[in-house]
Design an enzyme around this catalytic site. Structure first.
Site, PDB file in Angstrom:
ATOM      1  N   LYS A  59       0.847  -1.198   0.000  1.00  0.00           N
ATOM      2  CA  LYS A  59       0.000   0.000   0.000  1.00  0.00           C
ATOM      3  C   LYS A  59       0.880   1.244   0.000  1.00  0.00           C
ATOM      4  O   LYS A  59       2.038   1.218   0.409  1.00  0.00           O
ATOM      5  CB  LYS A  59      -0.924   0.020   1.230  1.00  0.00           C
ATOM      6  CG  LYS A  59      -0.219   0.135   2.582  1.00  0.00           C
ATOM      7  CD  LYS A  59       0.156   1.554   3.004  1.00  0.00           C
ATOM      8  CE  LYS A  59       0.907   1.571   4.327  1.00  0.00           C
ATOM      9  NZ  LYS A  59       1.488   2.912   4.628  1.00  0.00           N
TER      10      LYS A  59
ATOM     11  N   LEU B  16       5.392   0.423   3.371  1.00  0.00           N
ATOM     12  CA  LEU B  16       4.469  -0.116   2.379  1.00  0.00           C
ATOM     13  C   LEU B  16       3.553  -1.181   2.962  1.00  0.00           C
ATOM     14  O   LEU B  16       2.800  -1.823   2.229  1.00  0.00           O
ATOM     15  CB  LEU B  16       5.256  -0.710   1.198  1.00  0.00           C
ATOM     16  CG  LEU B  16       6.144   0.271   0.429  1.00  0.00           C
ATOM     17  CD1 LEU B  16       6.979  -0.471  -0.616  1.00  0.00           C
ATOM     18  CD2 LEU B  16       5.317   1.367  -0.233  1.00  0.00           C
ATOM     19  N   ALA B  17       3.615  -1.408   4.272  1.00  0.00           N
ATOM     20  CA  ALA B  17       2.749  -2.351   4.989  1.00  0.00           C
ATOM     21  C   ALA B  17       2.908  -3.789   4.503  1.00  0.00           C
ATOM     22  O   ALA B  17       1.956  -4.570   4.526  1.00  0.00           O
ATOM     23  CB  ALA B  17       1.277  -1.933   4.916  1.00  0.00           C
ATOM     24  N   GLY B  18       4.117  -4.163   4.073  1.00  0.00           N
ATOM     25  CA  GLY B  18       4.337  -5.514   3.586  1.00  0.00           C
ATOM     26  C   GLY B  18       4.028  -6.579   4.629  1.00  0.00           C
ATOM     27  O   GLY B  18       3.332  -7.562   4.342  1.00  0.00           O
TER      28      GLY B  18
ATOM     29  N   ASP C 191      -2.159  -1.604  10.723  1.00  0.00           N
ATOM     30  CA  ASP C 191      -2.422  -1.596   9.284  1.00  0.00           C
ATOM     31  C   ASP C 191      -3.108  -2.862   8.797  1.00  0.00           C
ATOM     32  O   ASP C 191      -3.550  -2.923   7.642  1.00  0.00           O
ATOM     33  CB  ASP C 191      -1.108  -1.425   8.511  1.00  0.00           C
ATOM     34  CG  ASP C 191      -0.591   0.002   8.528  1.00  0.00           C
ATOM     35  OD1 ASP C 191      -1.394   0.920   8.793  1.00  0.00           O
ATOM     36  OD2 ASP C 191       0.609   0.204   8.280  1.00  0.00           O
TER      37      ASP C 191
END
Length: 292
Positions: free
Chosen positions: A9, A98-100, A135
């Site tokens: 994201k 990036l909320a991986g 997240d």
């Protein structure tokens, strides 16, 4: 063996409203998934154990990993006692804003829900995800959404704008805790930009979107990591478009509604750093399942 995709994201807006009594900050942010993704395979185990492997040596595969935590949380909630082996093929950069990790955890929740036949709704999975990380609820849904509270209150929107993002991930470690600690009252707002952003996207005002993008964490991150600020300025001189930061950083991105422009920018930026990605905006998981 069950396949799941976990999308990265980016934050299109990130406004901080103030500090909460529980130590978190109250945020109001627009998030959008892009097609840079990790791939997970979930394989049932007969012995009831939860195990994990990863293609990235930077990712722990024990109880510290959000995927493993998600599997345990799912079993506590549903009573499912089956074992699972999680194989993670890592493509989203680690600790990148990036909320991986959160997206991987959300993929485990969706996958176990399918594997076990528990039948939880996405809303119920998102509620469960809030126990794992701020997240994770958003990542259960994906697509375009506003996230509020500490990130767990998610309002989804069906729009999938025809937008491209060129992402750059510098090899800089950013401490999210230090960034939030560095916020001052002057960084807080009572007029978040989220509704304005969503309206611009819904109306297809794609060139205006880049003007609305805002990240309240950027001032602190750039002051703590001047090398990131220097990189942003260099990218801006090459792109001749606004350069933005996702989350607490260090990933930077440039938006464009034109795919050929995104590809040209990618080619130019590959000359100054290795980790550059051309991504397009993608819809949420519910929409993807509805089409399949």
């Amino acid at each position: 063996m069950l396949f799941q995709r976990a999308y990265a994201k980016i934050n299109l807006t990130l406004d901080v409203l103030g500090r909460r009594g529980d130590g978190y900050h109250e945020v109001d942010m627009v998030m959008q998934t892009v097609d840079l993704s990790d791939v997970l395979w979930l394989e049932p185990r007969d012995d009831g154990e939860i195990t994990m492997d990863s293609t990235s040596s930077s990712v722990p595969v024990d109880e510290r990993n959000l995927c493993v935590q998600a599997a345990h949380a799912f079993r506590r909630r549903t009573g499912f006692r089956g074992g699972v082996h999680i194989q993670l093929d890592k493509h989203i950069p680690v600790a990148a804003g990036l909320a991986g990790g959160s997206s991987d955890a959300a993929a485990v929740l969706r996958g176990l829900n399918q594997m076990s036949g528990a039948g939880l709704t996405l809303d119920e999975l998102a509620e469960l995800g809030a126990e794992i990380g701020s997240d994770v609820p958003y990542c259960v849904y994906g697509g375009l959404a506003i996230a509020r509270g500490r990130g767990e209150r998610v309002t989804r929107y069906p729009h999938v704008p025809a937008m491209y993002a060129v992402l750059l991930h510098p090899r800089i470690f950013v401490s999210t805790a230090d960034v939030y600690k560095g916020l001052s009252p002057s960084d807080f707002t009572d007029a978040p930009r989220s509704e304005t952003m969503v309206q611009a996207l819904a109306e297809g005002q794609l060139e205006r979107v880049a003007e609305i993008v805002h990240n309240a964490l950027e001032r602190v991150t750039m002051s703590l990591y001047p090398e990131l600020k220097a990189l942003k300025e260099r990218v801006a001189s090459i792109a001749q478009r606004p350069v933005h930061m996702s989350g607490s950083g260090p990933t930077l991105y440039v938006l464009t509604p034109v795919q050929t422009h995104a590809q040209r920018l990618y080619n130019a930026l590959r000359g100054i750093m290795k980790d550059v990605y051309v991504c397009r905006f993608v819809g949420g998981y519910a929409e993807a399942h509805a089409r399949s």
